[in-house]
Design an enzyme around this catalytic site. Structure first.
Site, PDB file in Angstrom:
ATOM      1  N   TYR A 146       0.816  -1.219   0.000  1.00  0.00           N
ATOM      2  CA  TYR A 146       0.000   0.000   0.000  1.00  0.00           C
ATOM      3  C   TYR A 146       0.848   1.266   0.000  1.00  0.00           C
ATOM      4  O   TYR A 146       0.339   2.358  -0.229  1.00  0.00           O
ATOM      5  CB  TYR A 146      -0.946   0.031   1.221  1.00  0.00           C
ATOM      6  CG  TYR A 146      -1.967  -1.096   1.244  1.00  0.00           C
ATOM      7  CD1 TYR A 146      -2.121  -1.953   0.171  1.00  0.00           C
ATOM      8  CD2 TYR A 146      -2.781  -1.294   2.353  1.00  0.00           C
ATOM      9  CE1 TYR A 146      -3.049  -2.982   0.184  1.00  0.00           C
ATOM     10  CE2 TYR A 146      -3.714  -2.324   2.387  1.00  0.00           C
ATOM     11  CZ  TYR A 146      -3.838  -3.165   1.298  1.00  0.00           C
ATOM     12  OH  TYR A 146      -4.747  -4.179   1.325  1.00  0.00           O
ATOM     13  N   LYS A 195       3.864 -15.253   2.596  1.00  0.00           N
ATOM     14  CA  LYS A 195       3.739 -16.033   1.350  1.00  0.00           C
ATOM     15  C   LYS A 195       5.157 -16.359   0.899  1.00  0.00           C
ATOM     16  O   LYS A 195       5.602 -15.996  -0.197  1.00  0.00           O
ATOM     17  CB  LYS A 195       2.956 -15.196   0.319  1.00  0.00           C
ATOM     18  CG  LYS A 195       2.561 -15.926  -0.941  1.00  0.00           C
ATOM     19  CD  LYS A 195       1.467 -16.952  -0.741  1.00  0.00           C
ATOM     20  CE  LYS A 195       1.199 -17.686  -2.054  1.00  0.00           C
ATOM     21  NZ  LYS A 195       0.363 -18.889  -1.871  1.00  0.00           N
ATOM     22  N   ASP A 227      -2.627 -18.086   2.356  1.00  0.00           N
ATOM     23  CA  ASP A 227      -3.805 -18.764   1.804  1.00  0.00           C
ATOM     24  C   ASP A 227      -4.297 -19.821   2.789  1.00  0.00           C
ATOM     25  O   ASP A 227      -5.507 -19.991   3.005  1.00  0.00           O
ATOM     26  CB  ASP A 227      -3.529 -19.347   0.411  1.00  0.00           C
ATOM     27  CG  ASP A 227      -2.127 -19.899   0.257  1.00  0.00           C
ATOM     28  OD1 ASP A 227      -1.312 -19.765   1.195  1.00  0.00           O
ATOM     29  OD2 ASP A 227      -1.816 -20.472  -0.804  1.00  0.00           O
ATOM     30  N   ASP A 251      -4.814  -6.639   6.348  1.00  0.00           N
ATOM     31  CA  ASP A 251      -6.041  -5.926   5.977  1.00  0.00           C
ATOM     32  C   ASP A 251      -7.145  -6.955   5.704  1.00  0.00           C
ATOM     33  O   ASP A 251      -8.266  -6.870   6.231  1.00  0.00           O
ATOM     34  CB  ASP A 251      -5.736  -5.094   4.714  1.00  0.00           C
ATOM     35  CG  ASP A 251      -6.857  -4.142   4.357  1.00  0.00           C
ATOM     36  OD1 ASP A 251      -7.802  -4.008   5.158  1.00  0.00           O
ATOM     37  OD2 ASP A 251      -6.785  -3.536   3.274  1.00  0.00           O
ATOM     38  N   ASP A 255     -10.367  -8.405   8.572  1.00  0.00           N
ATOM     39  CA  ASP A 255     -11.796  -8.327   8.273  1.00  0.00           C
ATOM     40  C   ASP A 255     -12.436  -9.713   8.324  1.00  0.00           C
ATOM     41  O   ASP A 255     -13.547  -9.878   8.836  1.00  0.00           O
ATOM     42  CB  ASP A 255     -12.030  -7.711   6.883  1.00  0.00           C
ATOM     43  CG  ASP A 255     -12.225  -6.203   6.978  1.00  0.00           C
ATOM     44  OD1 ASP A 255     -11.777  -5.625   7.982  1.00  0.00           O
ATOM     45  OD2 ASP A 255     -12.820  -5.622   6.053  1.00  0.00           O
TER      46      ASP A 255
END
Ligand code: NAD
Length: 367
Positions: A146, A195, A227, A251, A255
């Protein structure tokens, strides 16, 4: 002990929910012999109305001079409020981004906790929920994808967009230390999510997390691919204590984790820098649709105040007292409208209260 707390009441339901958190803090202060001095700081729409800016330099200075900042929420109805006809850098949320940047708040903490009394709101099967789960997502907030360089360009006649994901070892080390510190205050387990089978940034992440883990022999840790973590959160959320991860993964996972609790309006959050300072706020927004009606749920803000006591002031017993009082009040059957049971017959077994009523019940329990 005496502490100076900056208070950003903000917009919409912000002032209503912050007032309840202050009531709870005052009750704690009285019971445990502390002094909390509050300083109101303008940010968001109310600051635009008063000063023309979503966050002034004076407001930043006041936040910096505080031991911690407790915030309600900022912003208005994004379709109808005149604040959203202003350029993006003049809108309410620009104030929050500026504050996070000015105070270098790089560590975002979001607990996902399932209350026994609100179990029915959880979308997971009863055998998966078991006796409930209690995890903390520790997300890096100021680096990664980001904040990397980005561009869209024409490459041989084809529009091509590029985003870059960069982390240096110092950025990883400081968030990893924070994650292990938090785990020490909890069940002493860190799951570091990356990852590393694909990304260089994740391989560096893993290397540095392992180095930091060496300084915390009392905390167990594991690595998990992102994942797999997304699957495990719905398959077996009870396995997690602290999930430590980078910006974009955090992020998405935070959620997901908050949704599996089924009651996002109950969830607190904290953003920390490398001192004891933190900004504490509910996960929800300013809820302009219910502002001024006295029905907003203040629990997320009250639990954010508990996080402030625990992580900025090291007042663990006082934080425990608030969290226990919230659980007891739910057990006593008190509910704000957003957490009322859906089924008619179950509604008869609980008592609906407003914002102030919920705050009062929690204060009574603390006393
Ligand atoms: P929202 O979280 O404000 O509201 C979504 C829904 O949840 C609404 O129906 C609302 O009534 C309900 N809700 C939220 N908090 C509640 C509470 N404490 N008690 C009971 N019900 C509650 O999200 P939105 O409508 O997308 O955004 C409204 C404004 O809030 C926007 O201006 C947005 O930018 C801002 N916002 C601010 C923050 C922040 O201050 N950190 C975070 C998210 C959104």
């Amino acid at each position: 002990m005496a502490y100076k707390i900056g208070v950003i009441s903000g917009d919409g339901i912000g002032p209503e929910i912050v007032a309840e958190a202050r009531k709870v803090l005052d009750t704690v202060a009285e019971r445990y012999g502390h002094t909390f001095a509050y300083e109101e700081i303008l940010m968001g729409g109310c600051s635009i109305d008063a000063t023309g800016e979503p966050l002034t330099d004076e407001a930043i200075a006041a936040a910096r001079a505080s031991d911690a900042v407790l915030m309600g929420s900022i912003g208005g109805n994004t379709a109808t409020s005149p604040w959203y006809r202003l350029p993006p850098d003049k809108r309410p949320e620009a104030g929050l981004l500026k504050l996070r940047k000015s105070l270098n708040l790089f560590a975002n903490l979001r607990p996902a906790y399932l209350y026994e009394e609100l179990k029915e709101a959880c979308p997971l099967r009863a055998d998966i929920i078991g006796d409930g789960f209690d995890m903390m997502i520790m997300r890096e907030l100021t680096g990664g994808l980001y904040f990397g360089e980005r561009r869209t360009e024409d490459v041989d006649g084809v529009l091509t967009a590029t985003d870059t994901l960069t982390y240096n070892e110092n950025e990883i080390r400081r968030i990893a230390k924070r994650g292990f510190d938090i785990a020490r205050k909890r069940r002493k387990k860190v799951t570091s999510v990356d990852k590393a089978n694909v990304l260089d940034s994740s391989r560096l992440w893993r290397k540095i997390v392992e180095e930091v883990a060496g300084d915390y022999p009392d905390v167990s840790y594991e690595h998990m691919l992102v994942d797999n973590c997304a699957m495990q959160l719905v398959k077996d959320p009870r396995q997690f204590d602290v999930i430590l991860t980078e910006n974009m993964f955090g992020d998405i996972l935070s959620d997901e984790a908050s949704m599996v609790t089924g009651s996002i309006g109950m969830l607190s959050s904290a953003s920390l820098n490398d001192t004891k300072f933190g900004l504490y706020e509910p996960s929800g927004g300013s809820a302009p649709d219910i502002a001024g009606k006295g029905i907003a749920n203040p629990i997320a803000t009250i639990l954010s105040a508990a996080m402030m006591l625990r992580y900025s002031f090291d007042l663990d017993a006082e934080a425990d007292a608030i969290e226990l009082a919230v659980r007891q009040v739910l057990r006593d059957g008190y509910r704000t409208v957003d957490i009322m049971p859906q089924e008619e017959e179950k509604r008869a077994s609980v008592k609906q209260v407003g914002t102030g009523g919920m705050g009062d019940r929690i204060c009574e329990r603390i006393k």
